[in-house]
Design a protein around this motif. Sequence first.
Motif, PDB file in Angstrom:
ATOM      1  N   ARG A   1      40.836   1.933  44.732  1.00  0.00           N
ATOM      2  CA  ARG A   1      40.501   0.748  44.496  1.00  0.00           C
ATOM      3  C   ARG A   1      39.876   0.595  46.052  1.00  0.00           C
ATOM      4  O   ARG A   1      40.366   0.937  47.592  1.00  0.00           O
TER       5      ARG A   1
ATOM      6  N   TYR B   1      38.453  -2.796  48.853  1.00  0.00           N
ATOM      7  CA  TYR B   1      38.255  -4.258  48.753  1.00  0.00           C
ATOM      8  C   TYR B   1      36.948  -4.155  50.026  1.00  0.00           C
ATOM      9  O   TYR B   1      37.407  -3.624  51.442  1.00  0.00           O
TER      10      TYR B   1
ATOM     11  N   PRO C   1      38.981  -5.855  43.264  1.00  0.00           N
ATOM     12  CA  PRO C   1      38.921  -5.551  44.121  1.00  0.00           C
ATOM     13  C   PRO C   1      38.143  -3.765  43.234  1.00  0.00           C
ATOM     14  O   PRO C   1      37.668  -3.997  42.105  1.00  0.00           O
ATOM     15  N   ASN C   2      37.288  -3.172  43.820  1.00  0.00           N
ATOM     16  CA  ASN C   2      35.705  -2.258  43.271  1.00  0.00           C
ATOM     17  C   ASN C   2      34.515  -3.310  43.212  1.00  0.00           C
ATOM     18  O   ASN C   2      34.883  -2.817  41.722  1.00  0.00           O
TER      19      ASN C   2
END
Length: 238
Positions: A94, A96, A221-222
């Motif tokens: 992930r 962020y 995230p991502n």
Amino acid sequence: MLGPELETFRGNKIVMALVAILGLGAAALVYAAFTSLEKAIPDIAVKIFTLALLALMVFFFLSLRSLRVSLHNDGISYRSLISEKEMRWEAVERFYYEAIKRSINFIPVGTYYLYRLVDAEGKKIRVGNRIEHPAQLGQKLIELTYPALYRKIADWYNNGEDLDFGAIRVSRAGGIEVKKLFGYKGIPWDQVSSYAIQQGNFYIWRTGEKRTTGWGLHHVPNAFVLLGLLNSIYKPSA
């Protein structure tokens, strides 16, 4: 062990200067506490407090001086006064991204940056405004994390796995789910009219909607991989 460094970012000199000024103020308080012109000796608690404040400022300054974030072909390394970490791009699960413009009485006062990389075991690397040129670093992190993350997430999607992007969920069978005040709201694939990242938010519009509520990228995230995945679904020729 990671490969050769491509680029290294050091501690933010502006933040260091502010800490140095605060340190001088703390030193002045220590001097006043220990060299009072009054006959009565200042309370011991005052002396301890001023010394602790000065020690804290010195620690912050030395920590910023020692800070190093290095980008490599195969990963990222982080070094500070008290810790040393590294993470390969393939290990990142992930990423962020947070860049929020701050203002006081509608007057812009700067941008707050925070980037977090998390692997499958929960190991984290956090960097932000304490690093010099944080906006440039953020762009580099987007570019370097994208290829491995996209391959990983595209494989999961093609295998029929549900994908969790925090405030947004993606299912090959069902479509997209966007977090609302209570639970998630589903949008079938054929009902998605548009999507975009604008002003630090991720927006998805449903067919017939003129307005929609976006989620800040720090809740997604991502986010840039999600954008690429949606592009591959709706714009395969791109």
